[in-house]
Design a protein around this motif. Structure first.
Motif, PDB file in Angstrom:
ATOM      1  N   THR A  66      17.461 -24.170  23.427  1.00 54.09           N
ATOM      2  CA  THR A  66      18.888 -24.526  23.371  1.00 54.09           C
ATOM      3  C   THR A  66      19.565 -24.127  22.067  1.00 54.09           C
ATOM      4  N   ASP A  67      18.830 -24.137  20.925  1.00 54.78           N
ATOM      5  CA  ASP A  67      19.489 -24.114  19.608  1.00 54.78           C
ATOM      6  C   ASP A  67      20.550 -25.229  19.589  1.00 54.78           C
ATOM      7  N   HIS A  68      20.195 -26.368  20.180  1.00 59.70           N
ATOM      8  CA  HIS A  68      21.079 -27.551  20.182  1.00 59.70           C
ATOM      9  C   HIS A  68      21.523 -27.814  18.740  1.00 59.70           C
ATOM     10  N   ALA A  69      22.802 -27.577  18.460  1.00 56.83           N
ATOM     11  CA  ALA A  69      23.317 -27.665  17.083  1.00 56.83           C
ATOM     12  C   ALA A  69      24.582 -28.517  17.066  1.00 56.83           C
ATOM     13  N   PRO A  70      24.388 -29.853  17.152  1.00 59.10           N
ATOM     14  CA  PRO A  70      25.541 -30.740  17.286  1.00 59.10           C
ATOM     15  C   PRO A  70      26.344 -30.865  15.991  1.00 59.10           C
ATOM     16  N   ALA A  99      14.073 -16.090  17.046  1.00 60.76           N
ATOM     17  CA  ALA A  99      14.972 -17.124  17.564  1.00 60.76           C
ATOM     18  C   ALA A  99      16.236 -16.482  18.149  1.00 60.76           C
ATOM     19  N   HIS A 100      16.842 -17.204  19.061  1.00 62.82           N
ATOM     20  CA  HIS A 100      18.161 -16.889  19.655  1.00 62.82           C
ATOM     21  C   HIS A 100      18.572 -15.422  19.665  1.00 62.82           C
ATOM     22  N   VAL A 101      17.885 -14.632  20.497  1.00 65.11           N
ATOM     23  CA  VAL A 101      18.245 -13.218  20.694  1.00 65.11           C
ATOM     24  C   VAL A 101      19.552 -13.165  21.491  1.00 65.11           C
ATOM     25  N   MET A 122      11.987 -19.210   9.203  1.00 68.18           N
ATOM     26  CA  MET A 122      12.529 -18.343   8.151  1.00 68.18           C
ATOM     27  C   MET A 122      13.961 -17.966   8.492  1.00 68.18           C
ATOM     28  N   TYR A 123      14.880 -18.343   7.615  1.00 68.13           N
ATOM     29  CA  TYR A 123      16.299 -17.988   7.797  1.00 68.13           C
ATOM     30  C   TYR A 123      16.558 -16.704   7.025  1.00 68.13           C
ATOM     31  N   LEU A 124      16.634 -15.597   7.751  1.00 70.35           N
ATOM     32  CA  LEU A 124      16.798 -14.292   7.101  1.00 70.35           C
ATOM     33  C   LEU A 124      18.239 -13.794   7.210  1.00 70.35           C
ATOM     34  N   PRO A 141      31.794 -25.862  11.006  1.00 71.28           N
ATOM     35  CA  PRO A 141      30.387 -25.431  11.042  1.00 71.28           C
ATOM     36  C   PRO A 141      30.056 -24.803  12.396  1.00 71.28           C
ATOM     37  N   PRO A 142      29.233 -23.735  12.408  1.00 69.15           N
ATOM     38  CA  PRO A 142      28.874 -23.115  13.682  1.00 69.15           C
ATOM     39  C   PRO A 142      27.843 -23.950  14.433  1.00 69.15           C
ATOM     40  N   GLY A 143      27.891 -23.916  15.754  1.00 64.52           N
ATOM     41  CA  GLY A 143      26.853 -24.568  16.547  1.00 64.52           C
ATOM     42  C   GLY A 143      27.404 -25.247  17.784  1.00 64.52           C
ATOM     43  N   PHE A 144      26.584 -25.196  18.857  1.00 66.88           N
ATOM     44  CA  PHE A 144      26.910 -25.839  20.135  1.00 66.88           C
ATOM     45  C   PHE A 144      25.804 -26.850  20.479  1.00 66.88           C
ATOM     46  N   VAL A 171      15.684 -27.040  18.196  1.00 64.91           N
ATOM     47  CA  VAL A 171      16.640 -28.152  18.242  1.00 64.91           C
ATOM     48  C   VAL A 171      17.001 -28.575  16.815  1.00 64.91           C
ATOM     49  N   HIS A 172      18.286 -28.803  16.585  1.00 61.90           N
ATOM     50  CA  HIS A 172      18.740 -29.347  15.290  1.00 61.90           C
ATOM     51  C   HIS A 172      18.995 -30.842  15.455  1.00 61.90           C
ATOM     52  N   VAL A 173      18.096 -31.636  14.870  1.00 65.50           N
ATOM     53  CA  VAL A 173      18.120 -33.092  15.077  1.00 65.50           C
ATOM     54  C   VAL A 173      19.139 -33.787  14.163  1.00 65.50           C
ATOM     55  N   ARG A 174      19.355 -33.224  12.963  1.00 65.43           N
ATOM     56  CA  ARG A 174      20.333 -33.732  11.964  1.00 65.43           C
ATOM     57  C   ARG A 174      19.878 -34.939  11.160  1.00 65.43           C
ATOM     58  N   GLU A 175      18.668 -35.430  11.422  1.00 64.57           N
ATOM     59  CA  GLU A 175      18.138 -36.509  10.594  1.00 64.57           C
ATOM     60  C   GLU A 175      16.896 -35.992   9.883  1.00 64.57           C
ATOM     61  N   GLU A 217      32.760 -21.201  17.429  1.00 68.62           N
ATOM     62  CA  GLU A 217      31.841 -20.675  16.404  1.00 68.62           C
ATOM     63  C   GLU A 217      30.403 -21.130  16.651  1.00 68.62           C
ATOM     64  N   VAL A 218      29.508 -20.149  16.682  1.00 70.42           N
ATOM     65  CA  VAL A 218      28.080 -20.410  16.828  1.00 70.42           C
ATOM     66  C   VAL A 218      27.355 -19.226  16.197  1.00 70.42           C
ATOM     67  N   ARG A 219      26.146 -19.471  15.661  1.00 78.19           N
ATOM     68  CA  ARG A 219      25.339 -18.371  15.113  1.00 78.19           C
ATOM     69  C   ARG A 219      24.062 -18.265  15.901  1.00 78.19           C
ATOM     70  N   PRO A 220      23.679 -17.095  16.336  1.00 82.15           N
ATOM     71  CA  PRO A 220      24.466 -15.870  16.400  1.00 82.15           C
ATOM     72  C   PRO A 220      25.747 -16.064  17.225  1.00 82.15           C
TER      73      PRO A 220
HETATM   74  C1  NCD Z   1      22.861 -24.052  13.488  1.00 75.15           C
HETATM   75  C2  NCD Z   1      23.165 -25.418  12.880  1.00 75.15           C
HETATM   76  O1  NCD Z   1      24.274 -25.918  13.065  1.00 75.15           O
HETATM   77  O2  NCD Z   1      22.291 -26.010  12.250  1.00 75.15           O
HETATM   78  N1  NCD Z   1      24.075 -23.461  13.930  1.00 75.15           N
HETATM   79  C3  NCD Z   1      24.205 -22.522  14.867  1.00 75.15           C
HETATM   80  O3  NCD Z   1      25.320 -22.022  15.065  1.00 75.15           O
HETATM   81  N2  NCD Z   1      23.192 -22.138  15.595  1.00 75.15           N
HETATM   82  C4  NCD Z   1      22.142 -23.208  12.496  1.00 75.15           C
HETATM   83  C5  NCD Z   1      21.243 -22.160  13.083  1.00 75.15           C
HETATM   84  O4  NCD Z   1      20.600 -22.335  14.108  1.00 75.15           O
HETATM   85  O5  NCD Z   1      21.085 -21.100  12.472  1.00 75.15           O
END
Ligand code: NCD
Ligand code: ZN
Length: 354
Positions: A228-232, A153-155, A97-99, A244-247, A12-16, A202-205
């Motif tokens: 989820t890779d929750h990426a608000p 992560a996120h296959v 690790m972000y590779l 920016p990528p992310g859902f 989860v990406h909390v952003r704080e 746009e989302v990564r992957p």
């Molecule tokens: C993520 C983010 O916004 O922090 N974005 C994404 O598209 N998944 C970054 C990440 O998980 O690599």
């Protein structure tokens, strides 16, 4: 009524700290509870990134004050923090690790930068890799050379799930997670998500082909966890320059998976395993006594961003018809969510490494 264990979301990406206009520890844990998630593990690509004692304290202080569900915080692997990260391991959810290329500043391009982390990070603590395609092959080789388990992560690709399957068959200690958006969306859905704003897709992957999506469904037994890779990010950002990528994903994951159960593509047991038993074991998480999620399996409704708790204000699943609604969440003996309302107070959430 269906009863599930408290769900665990390891990504989860909390952003704080740093981007609370997108989300903060309060809103993200409200979204988690609304989605049946009682433990979330927070990624370190914040501003500043979480990579030492001071930045870890920054994130954990905010979480301690605001979180309404339980949580852990990852440390990010940087170019020169291997010793510090290893020392902080007992306080962290794990090492991230972000590779491969992604959003944020944490990225280890050169393999010489991976080595000290593999040498130093405690063997029993989780190491999570963002490693796509051929980078995944390198990460798995590192895992065998240094005899250190890795969690991928996120296959999203057929070549990735097949490689992980082959590695597991060889006895290599690799586990993996798959996100709902890579199970339910493909490149063919991008026009409908975008609405003339390409940044929304746009989302990564990246979303993958139908063949890739199919390979994930036919290899469900290789998938250890859903995450989820929750990426608000706000719609203003998604529709602006350099989107920016992310859902976001916390509130849509369980309804989508329950709909797949109704369609006969998944079982409730898969949900218990991949959103509770497996992540609990892989990330070494404590028991949450008197904790469960109640679901109305027959509730049919449309996903609407306007009814969500995340601050980002949109979802790639807008208008999707789903079957299965979270009606109640009990967390450590207290009703934390009921009938669409979050009842757990800010600060009720506990650090899983305390
Ligand atoms: C993520 C983010 O916004 O922090 N974005 C994404 O598209 N998944 C970054 C990440 O998980 O690599
Ligand atoms: Zn992520």
């Amino acid at each position: 009524m269906l009863k599930l264990p408290g769900l665990i979301d390891p990504h989860v990406h909390v952003r704080e700290p740093g981007a609370t206009h997108k989300e903060d520890w309060d809103t993200v844990t409200q979204a988690a509870l609304a989605g049946g998630v009682t433990t979330l593990l927070a990624m370190p690509n914040t501003k500043p990134p979480i990579f030492d004692e001071a930045t870890l304290t920054l994130a954990l202080d905010a979480a301690n004050a605001k979180a309404r569900c339980d949580y852990g915080q990852y440390i990010g692997a940087g170019p020169d923090n291997a010793d510090i990260a290893a020392a902080l391991a007992p306080k962290a959810a794990g090492l991230k690790m972000y590779l491969d290329s992604t959003f944020g500043e944490l990225r280890l391009d050169d393999m010489t930068l991976w080595m000290p982390h593999f040498q130093t990070f405690p063997k029993l603590a989780p190491m999570v890799m963002h490693a796509e395609s051929r980078t995944l092959a390198a990460a798995i080789l590192f895992s065998t050379i240094y005899d250190h388990p890795v969690h991928i992560a996120h296959v999203s690709l057929k070549e990735e799930i097949l490689l992980i399957k082959a590695a597991k068959e060889k006895g290599i200690k690799v586990t993996c997670e798959v996100c709902p958006h890579h199970l339910f969306l493909s490149t063919e859905d991008i026009p409908a998500i975008s609405h003339e704003h390409p940044g929304r897709g746009e989302v990564r992957p990246r979303l993958a082909t139908k063949e890739d999506v199919h390979s994930l469904w036919t290899n469900l037994d290789v998938i250890d966890c859903f995450a989820t890779d929750h990426a608000p990010h706000t719609l203003l950002e998604k529709d602006g320059e350099n989107p920016p990528p992310g859902f976001p994903g916390l509130e849509t994951m369980l309804p989508l998976l329950l709909t797949a159960v109704d369609d006969g593509r998944l079982t409730v047991e898969d949900i218990r395993q991949k959103l509770h038993n497996n992540p609990k074991r892989i990330f070494n998480l404590p028991e949450q006594p008197e904790t469960w999620v109640e679901v109305d399996e027959n509730a049919i409704y449309e996903i609407k961003a306007t009814e969500s708790f995340t601050r980002c204000g949109w979802t790639p699943f807008e208008g999707w018809k789903v079957k299965g609604r979270v009606t109640k969440v009990v967390l450590r003996g207290k009703t934390a969510f009921e009938d669409g309302k979050v009842l757990a107070e800010a600060g009720y959430g506990k650090n899983i490494r305390r």
